[in-house]
Every structure is written in C-alpha cells, then in structure tokens.
Design a protein around this motif. Structure first.
Motif, PDB file in Angstrom:
ATOM      1  N   LEU A 144     -21.001 -22.884  35.810  1.00 34.31           N
ATOM      2  CA  LEU A 144     -19.904 -23.967  36.151  1.00 34.31           C
ATOM      3  C   LEU A 144     -18.719 -23.823  35.550  1.00 34.31           C
ATOM      4  O   LEU A 144     -17.935 -24.109  36.216  1.00 34.31           O
ATOM      5  CB  LEU A 144     -20.671 -25.236  35.688  1.00 34.31           C
ATOM      6  N   MET A 145     -18.814 -23.449  34.284  1.00 39.58           N
ATOM      7  CA  MET A 145     -17.439 -23.233  33.650  1.00 39.58           C
ATOM      8  C   MET A 145     -16.473 -22.374  34.386  1.00 39.58           C
ATOM      9  O   MET A 145     -15.360 -22.295  34.423  1.00 39.58           O
ATOM     10  CB  MET A 145     -17.692 -23.360  32.051  1.00 39.58           C
ATOM     11  N   GLU A 146     -17.100 -21.317  34.560  1.00 38.53           N
ATOM     12  CA  GLU A 146     -16.633 -20.214  35.148  1.00 38.53           C
ATOM     13  C   GLU A 146     -15.988 -20.528  36.673  1.00 38.53           C
ATOM     14  O   GLU A 146     -14.995 -20.098  36.624  1.00 38.53           O
ATOM     15  CB  GLU A 146     -17.227 -18.934  35.319  1.00 38.53           C
ATOM     16  N   LEU A 147     -16.704 -21.206  37.234  1.00 36.16           N
ATOM     17  CA  LEU A 147     -16.211 -21.590  38.612  1.00 36.16           C
ATOM     18  C   LEU A 147     -15.252 -22.573  38.454  1.00 36.16           C
ATOM     19  O   LEU A 147     -14.147 -22.558  39.308  1.00 36.16           O
ATOM     20  CB  LEU A 147     -17.649 -22.312  39.485  1.00 36.16           C
ATOM     21  N   VAL A 148     -15.254 -23.619  37.758  1.00 35.84           N
ATOM     22  CA  VAL A 148     -14.210 -24.678  37.576  1.00 35.84           C
ATOM     23  C   VAL A 148     -12.958 -23.803  37.245  1.00 35.84           C
ATOM     24  O   VAL A 148     -11.824 -24.251  37.737  1.00 35.84           O
ATOM     25  CB  VAL A 148     -14.702 -25.616  36.637  1.00 35.84           C
ATOM     26  N   SER A 149     -12.839 -23.151  36.203  1.00 37.65           N
ATOM     27  CA  SER A 149     -11.845 -22.527  35.583  1.00 37.65           C
ATOM     28  C   SER A 149     -11.172 -21.542  36.828  1.00 37.65           C
ATOM     29  O   SER A 149      -9.821 -21.276  36.947  1.00 37.65           O
ATOM     30  CB  SER A 149     -11.895 -21.421  34.297  1.00 37.65           C
ATOM     31  N   THR A 150     -11.861 -20.689  37.396  1.00 37.61           N
ATOM     32  CA  THR A 150     -11.413 -19.919  38.654  1.00 37.61           C
ATOM     33  C   THR A 150     -10.875 -20.723  39.766  1.00 37.61           C
ATOM     34  O   THR A 150      -9.661 -20.382  40.019  1.00 37.61           O
ATOM     35  CB  THR A 150     -12.503 -19.019  39.193  1.00 37.61           C
ATOM     36  N   LEU A 151     -11.470 -21.747  40.118  1.00 39.33           N
ATOM     37  CA  LEU A 151     -10.913 -22.496  41.242  1.00 39.33           C
ATOM     38  C   LEU A 151      -9.435 -23.201  40.745  1.00 39.33           C
ATOM     39  O   LEU A 151      -8.698 -23.049  41.411  1.00 39.33           O
ATOM     40  CB  LEU A 151     -11.692 -23.345  41.754  1.00 39.33           C
ATOM     41  N   GLY A 152      -9.580 -23.605  39.489  1.00 41.11           N
ATOM     42  CA  GLY A 152      -8.491 -24.325  38.945  1.00 41.11           C
ATOM     43  C   GLY A 152      -7.220 -23.401  38.730  1.00 41.11           C
ATOM     44  O   GLY A 152      -6.258 -23.657  39.171  1.00 41.11           O
ATOM     45  N   GLY A 153      -7.646 -22.234  38.432  1.00 47.00           N
ATOM     46  CA  GLY A 153      -6.660 -21.189  38.129  1.00 47.00           C
ATOM     47  C   GLY A 153      -6.061 -20.481  39.588  1.00 47.00           C
ATOM     48  O   GLY A 153      -4.869 -20.531  39.451  1.00 47.00           O
ATOM     49  N   VAL A 154      -6.658 -20.507  40.509  1.00 47.01           N
ATOM     50  CA  VAL A 154      -6.380 -20.163  41.840  1.00 47.01           C
ATOM     51  C   VAL A 154      -5.212 -21.446  42.179  1.00 47.01           C
ATOM     52  O   VAL A 154      -4.100 -21.056  42.672  1.00 47.01           O
ATOM     53  CB  VAL A 154      -7.277 -20.092  42.727  1.00 47.01           C
TER      54      VAL A 154
END
Length: 314
Positions: A270-280
């Motif tokens: 979950l943390m990886e998905l949040v940080s990736t989408l937010g980073g984009v």
C-alpha cells in the motif's frame, strides 16, 4: 425527430451514434423523460456493440457538460490534481494519497464513487465512520479544499448528473466492464473537477476488471486519450491486482489501515502504491523533477496527523 427507441435500435444494430444522438440520450436520462428500461437497454447495446473513439469522446464530453463544472481560484493554477483507480479488492489508496498530496501543497478535489461489482467504493469506506457526511454542497466543498487541501465527496445533484444515474444502472444491468462506459464515467467526473493533472491507476489481474495487461492497456489508452482531449494532463500507471492491497478488506478496517499508513505504519504494498502514484503527480505538476524525488516527498509527508481531525463530518 430523434426517438429513444430508434437510438437503441441504432446502437443495437452496431451503428455509431452521432454527437446529437448521444446528447439527446443523456438529456433524456437527466431530465427523466426516458424509461429506466430504455436506459438499461442502451447500456446493454453499448456493452455488446462497443463504441468507436469519436463516440466515446462525445459521450464523455456530454456527460461532463450534463451538470455544473467546478472552477478554482487563479492562485491554484497547476495545483489541482486527482487520482482514479479502476478498482480492486482492498484498494484504500485514495484515503492515504489525498492527504499526502495536500501535505505537499497540492489541491485534491476527489469526487469518488461507491462499490461496483466486486470492488469496494471509497464513499462506502468513509461512511463506515459514524456521522461522516460525503454529501457536501459545492460552496462547502470549496471551503474545505481551501482550508485542508483535499476533500473526498460523492457527486452532488448538479455535478455530472448523467453519470450519477448511469453509474447505478451499470451495476444493476451487468454492464460495468464496458470500456466506453468506464471511460465516460471516470473522465467526465474528473473533467468536471477542472483538474490540471490526473493520474490513473489502471489495474489488471484476477481481482480487477481487466484480467490481463493487454486489456488494461486498451482501457488506459482510452482513458488517457479522453482526459488529454478534455484539457487535463493525464497519465496512466499499470499495477497488479492479483492479490488484495494491504492486509485489510472491509470498509471500517480499511479506514483503520489507512490511518496506520498515514502514520508510516502501513503495509509495504500500500505504501509503495501511494508513494508511486503521488510521485507521478508531483512530477506532472512540476513540484519535483524526478519520480524518485516525488516518491521521497510523498513518503516523508505527514499529512495524516493534520488532515484527519479536520476532515468534514456531519
């Protein structure tokens, strides 16, 4: 003169609907001059026969213009963003991502939906909080966004009313998986938010609408094309949905897991998905110059501590 039975027959027989046809159909839906059975028949005709790109674009634009389109202060230029997921099991990303983006200085007017088919709905999760109100009027939505930086609400009566009606009937008529109907529903709502940037989490796998990467790419291309054509900087990220996201499945326990994730104690996927989408999104808005920098900024943001106590209640 146009008539609803003629339009249903036209699409049933595999012919393309004109812009005028689509506008006539959606006006009848919104004004309730069409029988619910006829609306269901049109949805099934679209599901069975599909739509060419020009039809999908006309449908999406007409749905957007079926109600009010939001506007924002000039000082928010380039800052108004949102994310949408095509659904899955245990997908509580919005509950974590919206406050994290707000903590990074962006504005997130997230208009969410309820569960469709086997996927959970963000609004259903939030309403597991006693007294939580997802039905905010537009002036209140604007004030919350100005104060907090993000808001997650349902559609109002005046915002994309065509989609609000079709959304419920798609579930009842087993037409959820239709690519043009998915495109129209998602992009019309986001376009009505007057976004600068939109990231799409297009899922594929056993628990997703798209079972393989090829079908996910077809959906992603349709969504990105429609979003960009309506003036939003739109990108898609393709992610696996062969397993649930996080450890919890169910409205209230997903909210609890989201709170723990905002404190930095969430499950790694979950943390990886949040940080990736937010980073984009941070890259798309020019807040950062690289995805790695955006991921770091999202990961280090402490939006949860300030955000949740202020989140609009009853």
């Amino acid at each position: 003169m146009l008539s609803i039975p003629d339009l249903i027959k036209k699409k049933r027989d595999g012919n393309a609907l004109s812009d005028e046809d689509i506008q006539f159909f959606l006006q009848a839906v919104v004004k309730k001059t069409i029988q619910e059975a006829q609306t269901g028949a049109m949805l099934m005709a679209i599901f069975m026969k599909g739509m060419v790109a020009t039809e999908t674009m006309a449908l999406t634009k007409a749905m957007k213009l079926s109600g009010e389109v939001l506007s924002w202060p000039e000082e928010w230029a380039e800052l108004v963003v949102d994310k949408h997921s095509t659904g899955g099991v245990g997908d509580k990303v919005s509950l974590v991502l919206a406050p994290a983006l707000a903590a990074c200085g962006l504005k997130v007017p997230m208009i969410s939906g309820r569960g469709l088919s086997h996927t959970g709905g963000t609004l259903d999760k939030l309403e597991s909080i006693p007294g939580f109100n997802v039905g905010q009027p537009l002036p209140k939505l604007r004030s919350i966004l100005a104060e907090v930086g993000c808001v997650i609400v349902g559609q109002t009566v005046s915002l994309v009313p065509a989609d609000r009606i079709l959304y419920a009937l798609r579930d009842a008529t087993s037409t959820v998986e239709s690519l043009p109907l998915i495109t129209g529903s998602i992009i019309s709502k986001k376009a009505a938010e007057s976004l600068n940037s939109l990231v799409l989490d297009v899922k594929f796998g056993g628990s997703a609408i798209c079972k393989d990467l090829a079908s996910a790419k077809a959906l992603g291309e349709s969504l990105v094309t429609a979003g960009n054509n309506l003036g939003m900087n739109t990108r898609a990220v393709f992610t696996h949905m062969s397993n649930p996201i996080g450890r919890c499945i169910g409205n209230s326990v997903e909210v609890i897991e989201s709170l723990e994730t905002l404190k930095g104690k969430g499950p790694s996927d979950l943390m990886e998905l949040v940080s990736t989408l937010g980073g984009v999104l941070l890259v798309m808005t020019g807040k950062v110059s690289s995805l790695s920098e955006g991921v770091r900024l999202i990961t280090e943001s402490d939006g949860g501590a300030d955000f949740w106590p202020k989140f609009p209640g009853p």
